[in-house]
Design a protein around this motif. Structure first.
Motif, PDB file in Angstrom:
ATOM      1  N   VAL A   1       0.873  -1.169   0.000  1.00 20.41           N
ATOM      2  CA  VAL A   1       0.000   0.000   0.000  1.00 20.41           C
ATOM      3  C   VAL A   1       0.917   1.228   0.000  1.00 20.41           C
ATOM      4  N   SER A   2       0.562   2.229  -0.759  1.00 23.01           N
ATOM      5  CA  SER A   2       1.424   3.416  -0.831  1.00 23.01           C
ATOM      6  C   SER A   2       1.478   4.134   0.506  1.00 23.01           C
ATOM      7  N   PRO A   3       2.639   4.633   0.832  1.00 23.50           N
ATOM      8  CA  PRO A   3       2.861   5.303   2.118  1.00 23.50           C
ATOM      9  C   PRO A   3       1.789   6.339   2.450  1.00 23.50           C
ATOM     10  N   LYS A   4       1.428   7.146   1.462  1.00 23.77           N
ATOM     11  CA  LYS A   4       0.461   8.200   1.774  1.00 23.77           C
ATOM     12  C   LYS A   4      -0.923   7.627   2.086  1.00 23.77           C
ATOM     13  N   LEU A   5      -1.256   6.533   1.419  1.00 24.74           N
ATOM     14  CA  LEU A   5      -2.547   5.908   1.707  1.00 24.74           C
ATOM     15  C   LEU A   5      -2.529   5.288   3.104  1.00 24.74           C
TER      16      LEU A   5
END
Lengths: 362, 362
Positions: free
Chosen positions: A34-38
């Motif tokens: 999962v992308s860090p910002k998400l």
DNA sequence: CTGAAAGCGCTTACAG
DNA sequence: CTGAAAGCGCTTACAG
């Protein structure tokens, strides 16, 4: 209505953030992908909503409850607080909860208690067996905490060595005439402690052992142990297998007007709560419960997680699913050494503690 | 692979018997609507297959775990074994398991421990609060076990009355000059015990109170309590708030050569394990933990089950879901009376227990 | 990097 | 009296 919870669940978080619940799960578990910002956003939302994961959901899905069972022989044992506390801390640090069960000194109850724990879905069991009881087949990994001489045992304090330390200390103080006080001759732990004591005796040393349970069978608690006679016969040091008995010895001696430690030295075992505060404070042997608990829990967890974690490495585990045999964690017993705690209840032996008939010393 | 279990599940039983899993569920739960002979057959098959119900499945579906949390202020408290055992038995009899959590004497840890328990899905909490700590809002019913004078408390022993019994006993023996020994002046329980003691003093009686924690702050455990001075000043009876302290008093006195109970009477509280076996055996006050546990657990279960059981009878419950306020079971505190246990540590006061300067008696 | 789907084992309305 | 179906909350291959 059924199964409704007070707080939000993953689906609700997913809706708020605008992603799928799978992504929420991955983000929260930190399993990557999962992308860090998400991840950040999902974590924030979860916190904001006061999300509390459902153990039931997770347990049902994963087949693991993250709960361990602790089976105790007798919760009223004064050592129990130390055990329970150490286990709770060790389990908690490893992410597990601890469900307790008291076997009330009874083998049948012990079996029932284990069954109840299994029904509640524990992932593993720590069993402090009742006097050398063996545990039958159990549907989950088991760690036994007993004395090293008990077969199938996982971890324990080295009671034998503890006994040796006590007597070495007493011998350094010049004692040569000992009385050993046990409670139950059927106890492995007590026998190991006394065995260790005897193992460091020199040829000239005198010793005798009394077992309280046998001695006092049927009599009220308050009955005297007849210590005065032993002292008159020349005993200068009394070593008990537990502080509880050492305390009994101490107060009986004091009441009889015998000075401790001036006339007779007294030692115990276990470093129970009261030992440092009595007068004289009890010299005893301390057991590193924290360490024992850590080893027991670690062995258990290794076994719980191994089969699923690495099916390519079967040697990692000795837990046999469905086996009708012992699935006790079978690594060689870890012996945790005990530590002598010197306090005020021992003193150098006086050459003639026994009032000799004609009054001459030495 | 996920969620796989060792034993069979309802679906498998259903297949074997040739019915639906719904019928298996109904038969096993005894909720009726299944013909007797089918029930019989299903039960037999389940037993034969060694069926063990899945707690996780049930919990997920019903929203209840059938597990209660027990939060203890300090697991090393010598009274803890009694508490834990009583709670385990009471919960077990009611079909609940007990998850333990030690707050290690710390308020922060207490909060964390409660949070962990909630995450594990406990249906309710029994909290023995740390010294009058109040519990903030918790997402499940809570039963507090403390002294009656603590607000919001659910059940407790009547410590005040216990204190009264001790002093009445001592007064009957002719004592009029008392020393009360407490440990922590911030403890509600200890204050109640001493309060009860003072409440039955007559105008002419003398008394003094010492608090061990304050007295010995920073000094090693072994430090003397200075009891000898009090005895010299005329104290003939020393009443402690716990057997642990009574023991300390007893041994200090004995070491100083003062006879107990001949010269000074000593009493304790709690009837700890060692009390009957020391010499002289301690006169103390016993607390009916079994009763207390039963009341606490019953109150909790009533609260847990009420909201779902009878939504038409809102008065049954005082548990407010989602309320940010106290959801402690608020029934008036049940006071369980304590019981004086007379053993050997008290004797009639001698008119002049103080060694008079010129050595004459009476 | 993200989502749709299946399924862990159970219970509970609901329909037959 | 019995069954088909839905769903509790989560995680995990799998597909995109």
């Amino acid at each position: 209505m059924a199964g409704s919870r007070s707080g939000p669940n993953m689906t609700q978080i997913a809706k708020v953030v605008g992603v799928s619940s799978a992504t929420v799960s991955n983000a929260l578990s930190g399993k990557g992908r999962v992308s860090p910002k998400l991840v950040e956003k999902i974590r924030a939302t979860a916190a904001e909503l006061g999300y509390v994961p459902s153990n039931a959901g997770r347990a049902l899905r994963t087949g693991r409850s993250n709960v361990l069972g602790l089976v105790l022989p007798d919760i009223s044992n004064p050592l129990f607080p130390q055990i329970a506390q150490a286990m709770e801390v060790a389990a908690s640090n490893a992410g597990y909860g601890v469900l307790i069960a008291d076997s009330r000194g009874d083998v049948t109850t012990q079996t029932q208690a284990i069954a109840r724990l299994i029904e509640r879905g524990v992932d593993g069991l720590v069993v402090i067996p009742r006097r050398g009881t063996r545990i039958g087949s159990v549907a989950c990994p088991v760690a036994m905490v007993d004395t090293p001489s008990t077969p199938g045992n996982t971890v324990s304090a080295d009671h034998w060595e503890g006994g040796q330390q006590v007597i070495r200390h007493l011998k350094e103080l010049g004692h040569h005439n000992f009385l050993f006080v046990g409670h139950d001759p059927a106890s492995n732990v007590q026998n190991d402690r006394i065995g260790g004591m005897k193992s460091v005796l020199a040829p000239g040393d005198k010793h005798q052992t009394i077992w309280i349970e046998s001695l006092l069978a049927g009599t009220p608690d308050q009955t005297s142990l007849g210590l005065l006679d032993h002292v008159k016969n020349g005993v200068t040091a009394i070593a008990a297998v537990s502080d509880l008995h050492a305390l009994r010895v101490l107060t009986e001696l004091q009441t009889a007007g015998i000075k401790v430690p001036e006339q007779v030295s007294v030692t115990g075992f276990d470093d129970l709560v009261f030992s440092p505060v009595v007068t004289p404070a009890l010299t005893t042997v301390h057991m590193n419960m924290t360490r024992i608990a850590e080893i027991a829990i670690a062995a258990l967890i290794k076994d719980i997680e191994a089969p699923r974690a690495s099916p390519d490495d079967p040697d990692t585990s000795n837990y046999k699913t469905g086996s009708t045999d012992q699935n006790t964690v079978k690594a060689d017993t870890s012996k945790v050494s005990m530590q002598l705690v010197v306090r005020g209840s021992c003193a150098p032996a006086v050459p003639s503690a026994t009032p000799s008939p004609n009054g001459e010393t030495l």
